[in-house]
Design an enzyme around this catalytic site. Structure first.
Site, short mmCIF file in Angstrom:
data_model
loop_
_atom_site.label_atom_id
_atom_site.label_comp_id
_atom_site.label_asym_id
_atom_site.label_seq_id
_atom_site.Cartn_x
_atom_site.Cartn_y
_atom_site.Cartn_z
N GLU A 18 0.83 -1.22 0.00
CA GLU A 18 0.00 0.00 0.00
C GLU A 18 0.86 1.26 0.00
OE1 GLU A 18 -1.55 1.74 3.52
OE2 GLU A 18 -1.23 -0.09 4.69
N LYS A 35 -5.72 10.71 0.69
CA LYS A 35 -5.79 9.33 1.19
C LYS A 35 -7.07 8.73 0.60
CE LYS A 35 -7.01 7.12 5.57
NZ LYS A 35 -7.43 7.44 6.94
N VAL A 60 -5.51 0.11 2.97
CA VAL A 60 -5.69 -1.35 2.87
C VAL A 60 -6.88 -1.64 1.96
CG1 VAL A 60 -6.34 -3.43 4.16
CG2 VAL A 60 -4.57 -1.89 5.07
N ASP A 106 -17.35 5.08 13.78
CA ASP A 106 -16.12 5.11 13.00
C ASP A 106 -15.56 3.69 12.88
OD1 ASP A 106 -13.76 5.58 11.71
OD2 ASP A 106 -13.07 7.16 13.07
N SER A 163 -13.42 1.41 10.03
CA SER A 163 -12.66 1.54 8.77
C SER A 163 -13.30 0.74 7.64
CB SER A 163 -11.23 1.05 8.99
OG SER A 163 -10.54 1.02 7.76
N ALA A 164 -13.26 1.32 6.45
CA ALA A 164 -13.73 0.62 5.25
C ALA A 164 -12.86 -0.61 4.94
CB ALA A 164 -13.74 1.57 4.06
N ASP A 165 -11.69 -0.70 5.58
CA ASP A 165 -10.84 -1.88 5.39
C ASP A 165 -11.61 -3.16 5.73
OD1 ASP A 165 -8.80 -0.05 4.92
OD2 ASP A 165 -7.66 -0.54 6.73
N LYS A 216 -3.51 -1.71 15.66
CA LYS A 216 -3.08 -0.90 16.81
C LYS A 216 -4.20 -0.81 17.82
CE LYS A 216 0.30 2.22 14.93
NZ LYS A 216 0.14 2.34 13.50
N1 PSU Z 1 -2.99 1.72 10.76
C1 PSU Z 1 -1.67 1.82 10.92
N2 PSU Z 1 -0.90 2.37 9.95
C2 PSU Z 1 -1.45 2.85 8.78
C3 PSU Z 1 -2.87 2.72 8.61
C4 PSU Z 1 -3.58 2.16 9.62
O1 PSU Z 1 -1.17 1.41 11.94
O2 PSU Z 1 -0.72 3.37 7.91
C5 PSU Z 1 -3.48 3.19 7.34
C6 PSU Z 1 -3.74 2.01 6.39
O3 PSU Z 1 -3.56 2.45 5.05
C7 PSU Z 1 -5.20 1.70 6.64
C8 PSU Z 1 -5.76 3.09 6.88
O4 PSU Z 1 -5.84 1.05 5.57
O5 PSU Z 1 -4.76 3.75 7.62
C9 PSU Z 1 -7.08 3.04 7.60
O6 PSU Z 1 -7.63 4.32 7.64
P1 PSU Z 1 -9.12 4.52 8.17
O7 PSU Z 1 -9.09 4.15 9.62
O8 PSU Z 1 -9.41 5.97 7.93
O9 PSU Z 1 -9.98 3.61 7.35
MN MN Z 2 -12.63 6.04 9.91
#
Ligand code: PSU
Ligand code: MN
Length: 306
Positions: free
Chosen positions: A27, A88, A108, A140, A142-144, A161
């Protein structure tokens, strides 16, 4: 036009796909929004070398010039690490940034999407996004996680984390039918720490076993990804108490400053780095290298049996 017209795949990767050679997706959000310059550039090159050292081909993803890039050259890597105004891109942003030609780093979720479009089945990252603490109120998530539910890519990461609610993240993955494997561990890793105290579905003994589980899942027509939790190497694992205190502080600052939406994760990552005085960056680098190594071994094993 169809989706293929938006893909820009390097000749090397194009050929590797055609010949069923092992390829590992990487990524770019970790580069543009997860690490400082120039450490991120050094990391970007080293992680690709590690993949090659294991006999696989690296495919770092980004959105550039209105294209979904599969594989970046040295100039593009430099830009993703040090360029101005790099967005992003999560799933909802992809069409916007392609149509408006805005440069964007892939998360991701979007790295999985592009890998799937290109026919790449293994992806190495640092850690995934998940259910944030307090999501009961903020929603909240994540879309992951939705991408893991629907897109056929195996993601190798050091868990997630504890800026997230790890327990709820695992519940969510269970609901959406995503297999969560530990790589030679019974315990889901917590990014900087080897263990989270939450168990995994299965302790995978080696790369061959992970590859066989991938093949079996997709042979059955079970759509969606898999998550392999690969713990940070013991010598780099941080003390739970130390990192938890830093994370609590970062969360409190985010709350005070009213940070929300897609800014939340990058804000927390930057604060953790600041508050830990660089220790967390060193661990972050090592766990990501280790994920690249294991993902490459899985890619090699998968190429033999697919
Ligand atoms: N968690 C980490 N390091 C990162 C990310 C998440 O410890 O770099 C990044 C990854 O690209 C992950 C994204 O897919 O943040 C998730 O963002 P969000 O929570 O906004 O979906
Ligand atoms: Mn989010």
């Amino acid at each position: 036009m169809n989706y293929r017209d938006y893909l820009s795949i390097t000749p090397e990767i194009e050929q590797a796909i055609a010949e069923n050679k092992p390829i590992v997706a990487l990524e770019s959000t970790i580069l543009s929004h997860g690490m400082p310059y120039p450490e991120n550039l050094e990391f970007a090159h080293k992680v690709e070398e590690i993949v090659r050292g294991q006999g696989a081909i690296p495919a770092t993803m980004a959105i550039l010039d209105g294209k979904l890039k599969v594989g970046l050259n040295a100039e593009e890597l430099e830009f993703m690490c040090n360029g101005k105004d790099i967005a992003k891109a999560s799933r909802r942003d992809v069409a916007v940034y392609l149509a408006t030609k805005r440069p964007a780093a892939t998360t991701v979720a979007t790295t999985m999407m592009i890998a799937d479009m290109a026919g790449i089945r293994i992806f190495a990252t640092g850690g995934i996004g998940g259910v944030h603490r307090g999501a009961q109120e903020t929603m909240d998530i994540s879309a992951d996680l939705q991408e893991l539910a629907h897109t056929n890519v195996c993601v190798v990461g050091a868990g997630c984390k504890s800026i997230l609610d790890i327990g709820l993240t695992l519940e969510y993955l269970e609901t959406f039918g995503v297999p969560v494997l530990g790589y030679q561990t019974d315990d889901f890793p917590a990014f900087y720490c080897e263990s989270s105290g939450f168990g995994v579905d299965h302790n995978a003994k080696d790369a061959e076993e992970v590859a066989l589980i991938m093949k079996t899942k997709w042979d059955l027509g079970l759509e969606g990804g898999m998550l392999v939790g690969n713990p940070i190497p013991h010598e780099y694992s941080m003390d739970h108490k130390v990192i938890d205190k830093i994370i609590e502080e970062a969360l409190e600052l985010a709350k005070q400053q009213g940070i929300h939406g897609k800014a939340t994760t990058p804000f927390l990552l930057a604060k953790i780095k600041e508050l830990s005085g660089g220790d967390s960056l060193a661990s972050n680098l090592q766990l990501a290298y280790n994920n690249a190594k294991v993902a490459s071994q899985i890619a090699v094993a998968y190429a033999k049996i697919r």
